[in-house]
Design an enzyme around this catalytic site. Structure first.
Site, PDB file in Angstrom:
ATOM      1  N   ASN A  89       0.445  -0.396   6.172  1.00  0.00           N
ATOM      2  CA  ASN A  89       1.002  -1.136   5.047  1.00  0.00           C
ATOM      3  C   ASN A  89       1.718  -2.339   5.631  1.00  0.00           C
ATOM      4  O   ASN A  89       2.607  -2.168   6.478  1.00  0.00           O
ATOM      5  CB  ASN A  89       1.988  -0.249   4.280  1.00  0.00           C
ATOM      6  CG  ASN A  89       2.768  -1.017   3.223  1.00  0.00           C
ATOM      7  OD1 ASN A  89       2.287  -2.028   2.710  1.00  0.00           O
ATOM      8  ND2 ASN A  89       3.959  -0.548   2.907  1.00  0.00           N
ATOM      9  N   GLY A  90       1.350  -3.538   5.218  1.00  0.00           N
ATOM     10  CA  GLY A  90       2.021  -4.723   5.757  1.00  0.00           C
ATOM     11  C   GLY A  90       1.017  -5.806   6.064  1.00  0.00           C
ATOM     12  O   GLY A  90      -0.137  -5.748   5.633  1.00  0.00           O
TER      13      GLY A  90
ATOM     14  N   ARG B 125       2.036   1.898  -6.020  1.00  0.00           N
ATOM     15  CA  ARG B 125       2.214   0.918  -4.946  1.00  0.00           C
ATOM     16  C   ARG B 125       0.954   0.083  -4.687  1.00  0.00           C
ATOM     17  O   ARG B 125       1.021  -0.943  -4.007  1.00  0.00           O
ATOM     18  CB  ARG B 125       2.586   1.618  -3.640  1.00  0.00           C
ATOM     19  CG  ARG B 125       3.918   2.290  -3.668  1.00  0.00           C
ATOM     20  CD  ARG B 125       4.143   2.955  -2.342  1.00  0.00           C
ATOM     21  NE  ARG B 125       4.246   1.969  -1.290  1.00  0.00           N
ATOM     22  CZ  ARG B 125       5.380   1.561  -0.778  1.00  0.00           C
ATOM     23  NH1 ARG B 125       6.514   2.065  -1.200  1.00  0.00           N
ATOM     24  NH2 ARG B 125       5.405   0.661   0.169  1.00  0.00           N
TER      25      ARG B 125
ATOM     26  N   GLU C 122      12.020 -13.279 -23.152  1.00  0.00           N
ATOM     27  CA  GLU C 122      11.030 -12.203 -23.213  1.00  0.00           C
ATOM     28  C   GLU C 122      11.610 -10.815 -23.029  1.00  0.00           C
ATOM     29  O   GLU C 122      11.056  -9.854 -23.539  1.00  0.00           O
ATOM     30  CB  GLU C 122       9.871 -12.449 -22.237  1.00  0.00           C
ATOM     31  CG  GLU C 122      10.246 -12.397 -20.789  1.00  0.00           C
ATOM     32  CD  GLU C 122       9.068 -12.662 -19.864  1.00  0.00           C
ATOM     33  OE1 GLU C 122       7.921 -12.452 -20.253  1.00  0.00           O
ATOM     34  OE2 GLU C 122       9.328 -13.087 -18.726  1.00  0.00           O
TER      35      GLU C 122
ATOM     36  N   HIS D  29      18.777 -36.390 -26.687  1.00  0.00           N
ATOM     37  CA  HIS D  29      17.833 -36.944 -27.675  1.00  0.00           C
ATOM     38  C   HIS D  29      17.481 -35.935 -28.759  1.00  0.00           C
ATOM     39  O   HIS D  29      16.433 -36.051 -29.396  1.00  0.00           O
ATOM     40  CB  HIS D  29      16.560 -37.422 -26.966  1.00  0.00           C
ATOM     41  CG  HIS D  29      16.817 -38.522 -25.991  1.00  0.00           C
ATOM     42  ND1 HIS D  29      17.066 -39.823 -26.372  1.00  0.00           N
ATOM     43  CD2 HIS D  29      16.931 -38.497 -24.645  1.00  0.00           C
ATOM     44  CE1 HIS D  29      17.284 -40.571 -25.295  1.00  0.00           C
ATOM     45  NE2 HIS D  29      17.219 -39.772 -24.227  1.00  0.00           N
TER      46      HIS D  29
ATOM     47  N   TRP E 180      -3.422  -1.957  -1.471  1.00  0.00           N
ATOM     48  CA  TRP E 180      -3.238  -3.187  -2.241  1.00  0.00           C
ATOM     49  C   TRP E 180      -3.668  -4.292  -1.291  1.00  0.00           C
ATOM     50  O   TRP E 180      -2.965  -4.622  -0.344  1.00  0.00           O
ATOM     51  CB  TRP E 180      -1.765  -3.345  -2.635  1.00  0.00           C
ATOM     52  CG  TRP E 180      -1.497  -4.614  -3.375  1.00  0.00           C
ATOM     53  CD1 TRP E 180      -1.124  -5.820  -2.851  1.00  0.00           C
ATOM     54  CD2 TRP E 180      -1.550  -4.809  -4.786  1.00  0.00           C
ATOM     55  NE1 TRP E 180      -0.965  -6.739  -3.844  1.00  0.00           N
ATOM     56  CE2 TRP E 180      -1.215  -6.156  -5.039  1.00  0.00           C
ATOM     57  CE3 TRP E 180      -1.864  -3.973  -5.862  1.00  0.00           C
ATOM     58  CZ2 TRP E 180      -1.177  -6.677  -6.335  1.00  0.00           C
ATOM     59  CZ3 TRP E 180      -1.825  -4.511  -7.143  1.00  0.00           C
ATOM     60  CH2 TRP E 180      -1.480  -5.840  -7.367  1.00  0.00           C
TER      61      TRP E 180
ATOM     62  N   CYS F  93       0.838  -1.200   0.000  1.00  0.00           N
ATOM     63  CA  CYS F  93       0.000   0.000   0.000  1.00  0.00           C
ATOM     64  C   CYS F  93       0.872   1.248   0.000  1.00  0.00           C
ATOM     65  O   CYS F  93       2.028   1.217   0.400  1.00  0.00           O
ATOM     66  CB  CYS F  93      -0.860   0.006   1.245  1.00  0.00           C
ATOM     67  SG  CYS F  93      -1.722  -1.542   1.491  1.00  0.00           S
TER      68      CYS F  93
ATOM     69  N   LYS G  25       1.358  -6.951 -19.341  1.00  0.00           N
ATOM     70  CA  LYS G  25       1.466  -7.519 -17.987  1.00  0.00           C
ATOM     71  C   LYS G  25       0.335  -8.500 -17.730  1.00  0.00           C
ATOM     72  O   LYS G  25       0.519  -9.531 -17.109  1.00  0.00           O
ATOM     73  CB  LYS G  25       1.446  -6.385 -16.960  1.00  0.00           C
ATOM     74  CG  LYS G  25       1.667  -6.844 -15.525  1.00  0.00           C
ATOM     75  CD  LYS G  25       3.099  -7.287 -15.289  1.00  0.00           C
ATOM     76  CE  LYS G  25       3.292  -7.939 -13.946  1.00  0.00           C
ATOM     77  NZ  LYS G  25       4.491  -8.805 -13.936  1.00  0.00           N
TER      78      LYS G  25
ATOM     79  N   GLU H 144      12.111 -21.539 -16.596  1.00  0.00           N
ATOM     80  CA  GLU H 144      11.750 -20.178 -16.172  1.00  0.00           C
ATOM     81  C   GLU H 144      12.892 -19.202 -16.522  1.00  0.00           C
ATOM     82  O   GLU H 144      12.647 -18.093 -16.983  1.00  0.00           O
ATOM     83  CB  GLU H 144      11.428 -20.161 -14.666  1.00  0.00           C
ATOM     84  CG  GLU H 144      11.158 -18.793 -14.067  1.00  0.00           C
ATOM     85  CD  GLU H 144       9.996 -18.009 -14.691  1.00  0.00           C
ATOM     86  OE1 GLU H 144       9.240 -18.566 -15.492  1.00  0.00           O
ATOM     87  OE2 GLU H 144       9.894 -16.808 -14.376  1.00  0.00           O
TER      88      GLU H 144
ATOM     89  N   LYS I 191      12.636 -15.864 -19.105  1.00  0.00           N
ATOM     90  CA  LYS I 191      13.069 -14.487 -18.798  1.00  0.00           C
ATOM     91  C   LYS I 191      13.986 -13.965 -19.895  1.00  0.00           C
ATOM     92  O   LYS I 191      13.845 -12.842 -20.350  1.00  0.00           O
ATOM     93  CB  LYS I 191      13.818 -14.405 -17.458  1.00  0.00           C
ATOM     94  CG  LYS I 191      13.058 -14.699 -16.184  1.00  0.00           C
ATOM     95  CD  LYS I 191      11.864 -13.830 -15.931  1.00  0.00           C
ATOM     96  CE  LYS I 191      10.623 -14.459 -16.495  1.00  0.00           C
ATOM     97  NZ  LYS I 191       9.409 -14.405 -15.773  1.00  0.00           N
TER      98      LYS I 191
END
Ligand code: F6R
Length: 618
Positions: A112-113, A39, A497, A513, A86, A13, A613, A490, A494
């Site tokens: 916030n938290g 945020r 992209e 193979h 958030w 937040c 996104k 993964e 990265k």
């Protein structure tokens, strides 16, 4: 201070507090919130005090929407606090928006938290007749302060006593109608910065909130509480009770640099936020895990689904659940789910859907079809109130805060953390892990953030050096065995992209193979090679590649002389991370590698071309 990187702790937040010598604080607070909207942005609220009376406006929605509806600028008083949220505990709604108040509407708090022990605190407060209005963890704070004030404490003492009772992470800002000239704020694990202006004092979750108003700032450290008035800033350590003296510093950042806490790009900042993101992911109450584990345990058929990085997190989670808890499950890319798999679902099936945004169309389509067949839906997501949460029977928040870089980094490790913990809880439930081993595994998981901190401190330069060396190579291959295959794919995603380097990723054993035909002298092959049960076999795979002249880059445990001696470059990871947790740490150098290759090639890693996104089309 100029190009120091701030300690990036909990990013969720946006919070702001302000005392002005004269004039109305409300318009200034709204503008400060707009500067903090990056945020968090699911709801907004402000409180002011005038003539010993508290005024509050708050609602669900973006700042512009709430402002259009209730005119946030029209609030009396020259002292106030403001919040953009958030959500973690409690869906986005007016009642869950901050500020939260005590029973008498005298104390207003923004937070916030995540307060881990809020259920226990709330229960006690309810027993002593406190009335709660919201479903948030934050609301315990004004009620705890109210208790202390009733017992005769002044506002500062009341806040100190309150934070001593809190477990978890918090930055809180407190306004009280009986103290019309004072703001008290406190922090632990969540950032809080004080701004000292001419005839004004501010506090905020982040410097950009007050940067146009003052460049004199003061950072609150862990467990500190600050009492703010126009004439003084008094800082006390809440644990020791000692008063701390600290001089302000001059901020020389631009607003853009300040938003990134001194990092060049959001992606790098988010990579560095991972220790905290994992801690936050682990803050979700155990009862959710017990609930989800029970549902998975009683299901006949279990599917994991998601797209892109979320799909990779599914692969890691399903691996851990198979290995630890003996769970048979299927992992299917969401866009492929409805081809065949929905036909196999019924009321005894469960679909675990992973989606950072909670809005990815392919994932939602899979979930909707599965629901239509009667399957139970469990989701793991970063956005409370998103569509996936509304379609789910149970959802688990990953608590990563907004991820601004398009490439998923901290949200991947947070999702893997959630599924790893679920695997541990499920294994215990199935009687496959003893209580002692369960506690030991949970303890090891809780130690991963420290391991990542040390990787970031010790290996960043090394990875950058490898990136510089390899930046012009036309292609890479990533190989791993067991769960490290997930880390490899993964890492490949990265690099693809954000650096636009066409790359391959394979289960290392499969590489002979087909892929091996690609290898010629100097071809870079990255081995994800933790010291787990795959170690001896991966040495064989490295030798196969080495014999054909490949340039071997290995991600190994510290002191793994055997693999180091056969590698051209190596990045060392801390020892002792259990196999199922290695993706959390071993992916970090691969994220950094992609980031540095992109930057070296002159690309903007935060905005890779053609990517969004949140992909809300099929
Ligand atoms: C990769 C990336 C994407 C997302 C995918 C799913 O770095 O960010 O592959 O992982 O689009 O998004 P969510 O998790 O929002 O459903």
């Amino acid at each position: 201070m100029a190009f120091l990187r701030l300690d990036v702790s909990q990013i969720m937040c946006g919070i702001f507090g302000c005392i002005l010598k004269s004039g109305d604080v409300a318009p200034l607070m709204r503008q400060a919130l707009e500067r903090l909207e990056y945020r968090g942005y699911d709801s907004v609220g402000e409180a002011t005090v005038q003539s010993n009376k508290l005024f509050i406006k708050k609602d669900k929605g973006k700042i512009s929407e709430v402002h259009a509806a209730v005119n946030l600028d029209d609030m009396p008083g020259s002292i106030g606090i403001a919040h953009t949220r958030w959500a973690t505990h409690g869906a986005p709604s007016k009642v869950n928006a901050h500020p939260h108040t005590d029973c008498d509407n005298k104390v207003a708090v923004i937070h916030n938290g995540i307060i881990e022990n809020f259920l226990e605190l709330r229960e006690k407060l309810e027993h002593s007749s406190h009335i709660f209005k919201s479903r948030t963890d934050s609301e315990v704070v004004p009620h705890l302060i109210e208790e202390q004030l009733r017992n005769g404490s002044d506002l500062l003492e009341a806040v100190i006593e309150t934070v001593r009772k809190l477990k978890g992470a918090y930055a809180i800002v407190v306004l009280c109608s009986s103290y019309p000239d004072t703001i008290v704020c406190a922090r632990k694990e969540s950032p809080l910065v004080i701004g000292i202006g001419k005839d004004a004092v501010y506090c905020a979750s982040d410097i950009p909130a007050f940067l146009p108003l003052t460049n004199k700032a003061l950072l609150l450290e862990e467990n500190e509480v600050a009492l703010l008035t126009l004439s003084k800033v008094e800082i006390t350590n809440s644990e020791t009770g000692e008063v701390v003296s600290r001089a302000p510093f001059e901020v020389t950042w631009t607003r853009q640099a300040a938003e990134k806490s001194g990092y060049d790009y959001f992606m790098l900042k988010e990579i560095y936020e991972q220790p905290q993101a994992i801690r936050n992911a682990l803050r979700t109450q155990r009862i959710y895990y017990d609930l989800v584990a029970s549902r998975i345990d009683s299901a006949d058929v279990v599917y994991f689904t998601g797209c892109g990085t979320a799909y990779h997190a599914c692969l890691a989670g399903a691996y851990s659940m198979a290995k630890l808890a003996g769970l048979r499950s299927n992992v299917v890319i969401a866009s492929e789910f409805n081809q065949v798999h929905t036909n196999l679902l019924d009321k005894k099936s469960i679909v675990v859907a992973l989606s950072q945004s909670g809005e990815t169309m392919d994932t939602l389509n899979a979930v909707r079809e599965a629901r239509a067949r009667g399957a139970s839906i469990v989701s793991v997501t970063n956005v409370m109130g998103s569509t996936v949460t509304r379609l789910s029977d149970v959802y688990v928040g990953q608590n990563s805060g907004p991820e601004i870089g398009v490439a998923a980094t901290k949200t991947f490790t947070a999702q893997v953390t959630v599924l790893t913990r679920l695997a541990i809880v499920l294994s215990k439930k199935r009687g496959r892990t003893s209580s002692a081993d369960t506690e030991n595994l949970l303890e090891k998981l809780a130690q991963v953030p420290d391991a990542i901190t040390s990787i970031l401190k010790q290996q960043d330069d090394k990875v950058r050096e490898v990136a510089r060396k390899c930046k012009n190579l036309p292609s890479f291959c990533f190989l791993g065995r067991g769960i490290s295959e997930v880390t490899a794919i993964e890492g490949r995603l990265k690099l693809l992209e954000i650096a636009y380097v066409p790359s391959l990723a394979y289960a290392a054993g499969e590489s002979k193979h087909g892929f091996i035909a690609m290898v010629e002298p100097g071809y870079p092959v990255i081995f994800v090679a933790p010291n787990d049960e795959t170690h001896s076999k991966i040495i064989g795979n490295i030798m196969e590649m080495k014999a054909r002249g490949a340039h071997i880059i290995s991600i190994v445990e510290e002191g793994d002389e055997q693999i180091k001696s056969i590698s051209d470059d190596f990045i060392e990871m801390p020892r002792g991370i259990p196999g199922i947790m290695t993706p959390l740490a071993f992916v970090v150098p691969l994220q950094l590698l992609a980031y540095y290759v992109a930057v070296e090639k002159g690309h903007d890693p935060d905005h890779p071309r053609n990517l969004a996104k949140s992909v809300t089309v099929e």
